[in-house]
Design a protein around this motif. Structure first.
Motif, short mmCIF file in Angstrom:
data_model
loop_
_atom_site.label_atom_id
_atom_site.label_comp_id
_atom_site.label_asym_id
_atom_site.label_seq_id
_atom_site.Cartn_x
_atom_site.Cartn_y
_atom_site.Cartn_z
N LEU A 152 42.98 -18.57 11.37
CA LEU A 152 42.30 -19.54 12.22
C LEU A 152 43.20 -20.00 13.37
CD1 LEU A 152 40.28 -19.46 9.84
CD2 LEU A 152 39.93 -21.91 10.18
N ARG A 153 44.50 -20.07 13.13
CA ARG A 153 45.43 -20.38 14.21
C ARG A 153 45.39 -19.28 15.27
NH1 ARG A 153 48.80 -24.48 11.96
NH2 ARG A 153 48.94 -24.27 9.69
N ASP A 154 45.33 -18.01 14.83
CA ASP A 154 45.22 -16.90 15.77
C ASP A 154 43.99 -17.07 16.65
OD1 ASP A 154 47.41 -15.75 14.50
OD2 ASP A 154 46.21 -14.32 13.34
N ALA A 155 42.84 -17.35 16.01
CA ALA A 155 41.59 -17.48 16.76
C ALA A 155 41.66 -18.63 17.75
CB ALA A 155 40.43 -17.68 15.78
N MET A 156 42.23 -19.75 17.33
CA MET A 156 42.32 -20.91 18.21
C MET A 156 43.23 -20.63 19.39
SD MET A 156 41.03 -23.93 18.33
CE MET A 156 41.23 -25.56 19.04
N ASN A 157 44.28 -19.86 19.17
CA ASN A 157 45.23 -19.56 20.24
C ASN A 157 44.64 -18.58 21.25
OD1 ASN A 157 47.51 -17.78 21.44
ND2 ASN A 157 48.63 -19.53 20.62
N LEU A 158 43.90 -17.58 20.78
CA LEU A 158 43.47 -16.50 21.65
C LEU A 158 42.13 -16.74 22.34
CD1 LEU A 158 43.96 -13.63 22.74
CD2 LEU A 158 42.90 -12.75 20.64
N ALA A 159 41.18 -17.39 21.69
CA ALA A 159 39.81 -17.45 22.19
C ALA A 159 39.74 -18.05 23.59
CB ALA A 159 38.92 -18.22 21.22
N TRP A 160 40.39 -19.17 23.81
CA TRP A 160 40.28 -19.82 25.13
C TRP A 160 40.97 -19.01 26.21
CZ3 TRP A 160 44.52 -21.61 27.96
CH2 TRP A 160 45.73 -21.73 27.28
N LYS A 161 42.00 -18.26 25.85
CA LYS A 161 42.68 -17.42 26.84
C LYS A 161 41.78 -16.27 27.27
CE LYS A 161 47.16 -18.61 24.80
NZ LYS A 161 48.32 -18.12 24.03
N VAL A 162 41.15 -15.60 26.30
CA VAL A 162 40.21 -14.52 26.62
C VAL A 162 39.06 -15.06 27.47
CG1 VAL A 162 38.52 -12.90 25.64
CG2 VAL A 162 40.80 -13.09 24.63
N ALA A 163 38.54 -16.23 27.08
CA ALA A 163 37.45 -16.83 27.84
C ALA A 163 37.88 -17.13 29.28
CB ALA A 163 36.97 -18.12 27.16
N GLY A 164 39.10 -17.64 29.45
CA GLY A 164 39.58 -17.95 30.78
C GLY A 164 39.71 -16.72 31.66
N VAL A 165 40.15 -15.60 31.07
CA VAL A 165 40.26 -14.36 31.83
C VAL A 165 38.86 -13.83 32.18
CG1 VAL A 165 41.04 -11.97 31.76
CG2 VAL A 165 42.51 -13.79 30.86
N ILE A 166 37.96 -13.82 31.21
CA ILE A 166 36.59 -13.33 31.46
C ILE A 166 35.90 -14.15 32.53
CG2 ILE A 166 34.28 -13.15 30.43
CD1 ILE A 166 35.64 -12.25 27.84
N ASN A 167 36.10 -15.47 32.49
CA ASN A 167 35.46 -16.35 33.47
C ASN A 167 36.19 -16.40 34.81
OD1 ASN A 167 33.46 -17.04 31.59
ND2 ASN A 167 34.66 -18.76 30.77
N GLY A 168 37.27 -15.63 34.93
CA GLY A 168 37.97 -15.53 36.20
C GLY A 168 38.86 -16.70 36.53
N GLU A 169 39.23 -17.51 35.55
CA GLU A 169 40.03 -18.71 35.81
C GLU A 169 41.49 -18.55 35.42
OE1 GLU A 169 37.55 -21.13 33.39
OE2 GLU A 169 36.53 -22.02 35.11
N LEU A 170 41.79 -17.56 34.58
CA LEU A 170 43.16 -17.31 34.17
C LEU A 170 43.51 -15.86 34.49
CD1 LEU A 170 43.31 -19.01 30.63
CD2 LEU A 170 44.13 -19.95 32.80
N PRO A 171 44.75 -15.59 34.88
CA PRO A 171 45.15 -14.21 35.12
C PRO A 171 45.27 -13.44 33.81
CG PRO A 171 47.02 -15.68 35.41
CD PRO A 171 45.81 -16.55 35.23
N GLU A 172 44.95 -12.17 33.88
CA GLU A 172 44.98 -11.33 32.67
C GLU A 172 46.36 -11.30 32.04
OE1 GLU A 172 45.52 -7.72 30.30
OE2 GLU A 172 46.47 -8.17 32.23
N ALA A 173 47.39 -11.47 32.83
CA ALA A 173 48.76 -11.43 32.32
C ALA A 173 49.03 -12.50 31.26
CB ALA A 173 49.76 -11.58 33.47
N LEU A 174 48.27 -13.61 31.29
CA LEU A 174 48.49 -14.69 30.32
C LEU A 174 48.08 -14.30 28.91
CD1 LEU A 174 47.52 -17.96 32.25
CD2 LEU A 174 49.80 -17.05 31.73
N LEU A 175 47.33 -13.21 28.75
CA LEU A 175 46.96 -12.77 27.41
C LEU A 175 48.19 -12.30 26.62
CD1 LEU A 175 43.62 -10.86 28.10
CD2 LEU A 175 43.93 -13.18 27.22
N ALA A 176 49.27 -11.98 27.32
CA ALA A 176 50.50 -11.60 26.63
C ALA A 176 51.06 -12.76 25.82
CB ALA A 176 51.54 -11.11 27.63
N THR A 177 50.69 -13.99 26.16
CA THR A 177 51.22 -15.14 25.44
C THR A 177 50.70 -15.23 24.01
OG1 THR A 177 49.47 -16.64 26.21
CG2 THR A 177 51.44 -16.44 27.59
N TYR A 178 49.59 -14.55 23.72
CA TYR A 178 49.04 -14.62 22.36
C TYR A 178 50.06 -14.10 21.35
CZ TYR A 178 46.48 -13.07 18.22
OH TYR A 178 46.09 -12.84 16.92
#
Length: 522
Positions: A313-339
């Protein structure tokens, strides 16, 4: 000829256990449409995980089912370490009422009940599809940013193909998603066979209402009360024992006798007895381009500190908003490396704590018993283990592009912010919504508020003398930037610099609810 594409959707989640359903729910709440595929038609009916701490209860609350989970869970009083004669070596009390996260520090539950609750809650999201009886047969990244998932309907044999931007592999220890990206599990050199027995009885066992762990190199054991009349025992198996040797109350009684008093065999209903192999493993990598691993697909934790399901559940909480931010065009794809940068060290640390507890329970023969009598009462003095056993605190996240620990002061960065009840009766999480927030001791200037409001950033001015104000002072900070997962991104005394550091992330739900730019109860 290419396979026909029957569907296109932004995210495919493989696996509808607690991790997968949590990830899909969080994605839906950020406005991302998701397809969840699971091999089984319905929830697995047998009990498995039984414990969640207050940090994970807080995630469950973010899903919108805090009251429902409270109704099916039972707060526990903590952990008691016993010697082979059941004399207390050490006791670690946990708050059965509330904690800094707003929920009991230890929560016992029946996993099938929790999974039914999570699925019923997921069904309320119109932008999520859950398809059971669906066997994933292939995952290929055939062009940049696109993943093709093939799966078959196990009932009809019909083949399906779906195009997606991201795949989240939440499909357990035997993960096909992990195999598809060529990741391997690193063995952390722990493997033990244990007997797990679940019993239902209306007899009053009159035991301390926490988890009992018997530290015995020959027959280590665990006892816990799961619900009003449900109990679990776990015992280390010896060669050549198997679960079949203990398939009745009569054969199990010698193991459970110290806890059941005068209860007759007829008073005890054996729900299940099975064998588990407890392992410690972690995937060598958690991502290949747009495919990610979560939960047991990424890590396996021995159950000695009750963190297996919680890690997923910690994994899901950490990753979901980052993926959503990239899909919605608000976060750069590079930030997915932080997961992986953030979650992998944290998961490894929790596995290490579980291993420490496991070896403390089972290692060393007679000499080990002598050591335990000396060491067990002092376990609370070991950093990390002390915080976990006495306060339920888990390690801070490592520095990343979304955790700025290099700034001064950095005391709060990477930790979870508190979740107190505010003077208007709401908890902080409810007020902050699903996006970034600024929690501050001083009101920002008008132009700062305007800039934050443009991105839907909620600003909360801490009440003087309140828990949040004390938290900031203790962290030597005037303000803290809080991420959607409630991790502190950065904190400090210069509010202007903190405001400038916040990414331009606007939660869909936050924009829809049109929160005022500043929230204060002071």
């Amino acid at each position: 000829m290419p396979d026909p594409v029957t569907q296109s959707i932004p995210v495919v989640v493989v696996g509808a256990g607690p991790t997968g359903v949590t990830a899909a729910t969080l994605l839906a709440d950020h406005g991302v449409s998701t397809l969840v595929l699971d091999r089984w038609e319905s929830v697995y009916p047998q009990p498995r995980a039984v414990h969640l701490d207050d940090e994970i209860h807080r995630i469950v609350a973010r899903l919108g089912v805090a009251e429902e989970f409270a109704a099916i869970s039972r707060p526990a009083l903590g952990l008691r370490l016993l010697d082979q004669n059941h004399h207390t070596l050490a006791q670690f009390d946990r708050d059965p009422a509330r904690s800094r996260h707003g929920f009991p520090q230890a929560n016992m539950f029946d996993q099938p009940e929790l999974e039914q609750l999570l699925r019923a809650n997921l069904a309320k999201r119109p932008n999520v599809q859950l398809r059971g009886n669906s066997e994933v047969t292939g995952i290929t990244q055939h062009e940049p940013g696109r993943v093709r998932v093939t799966y078959s309907d196990r009932a009809t044999g019909t083949e399906h193909v779906v195009e997606t931007s991201y795949v989240l592999g939440c499909d357990g220890a035997n993960s096909i998603v992990r195999a598809s990206i060529g990741a391997a599990m690193d063995d952390l050199r722990f493997e033990q066979r244990w007997l797990v027995a679940d019993v239902v009885t209306d007899a009053e066992l009159d035991q301390w209402d926490g988890v009992h762990q018997v530290c015995d190199p020959v027959r280590a054991a665990t006892y816990m009360r799961i619900g009003p009349n449900r109990y679990r025992w776990e015992f280390r198996l010896l060669p050549p024992e198997t679960a079949a040797d203990f398939s009745t109350i009569e054969t199990l009684r010698p193991f459970i006798a110290p806890w059941i008093g005068g209860a007759a065999d007829d008073d005890l209903d054996l729900v299940r007895v099975t064998e588990y192999t407890f392992r410690a493993q972690i995937a060598d990598r958690w991502r290949d381009r747009n495919v990610f691993l979560l939960g047991d697909a990424a890590h396996l934790t021995p159950p000695f500190i009750g963190q297996g399901m919680g890690a997923g559940l910690r994994d899901a909480m950490n990753l979901a908003w980052k993926v959503a931010g990239v899909i919605n065009g608000e976060l750069p794809e590079a930030l997915l490396a932080t997961y992986e940068q953030e979650r992998k060290p944290h998961a490894r640390s929790m596995i290490g704590l579980a291993l420490a507890m496991g070896w403390a329970m089972t290692a060393g023969g007679h000499a080990g018993n002598l050591v335990r009598r000396t060491v067990a009462p002092r376990l609370r003095l070991i950093p990390g283990l002390r915080d976990k056993l006495t306060h339920g605190t888990t390690p801070r996240l490592r520095e990343s592009a979304l955790v700025h620990r290099s700034r001064t002061p950095w005391h709060l960065a990477g930790t979870l912010c508190p979740n107190p009840v505010l003077t208007d009766g709401r908890r902080l999480d409810t007020l902050l919504g699903n996006g970034f927030a600024l929690v501050t001791r001083t009101r920002p200037l008008a132009f700062q508020l305007a800039a934050l409001a443009e991105h839907g950033i909620v600003v909360h001015v801490a009440e003087p003398g309140g828990e949040l104000e004390r938290w900031l002072r203790h962290g030597h900070a005037t303000a803290a930037v809080v991420r959607p997962d409630r991790t502190v991104m950065c904190a400090g005394r210069d509010v202007s610099k903190l405001c400038a550091a916040i990414p331009g992330f606007t939660s869909v739900a936050q924009a829809r609810d049109a929160q005022p730019p500043i929230q204060t109860t002071s």
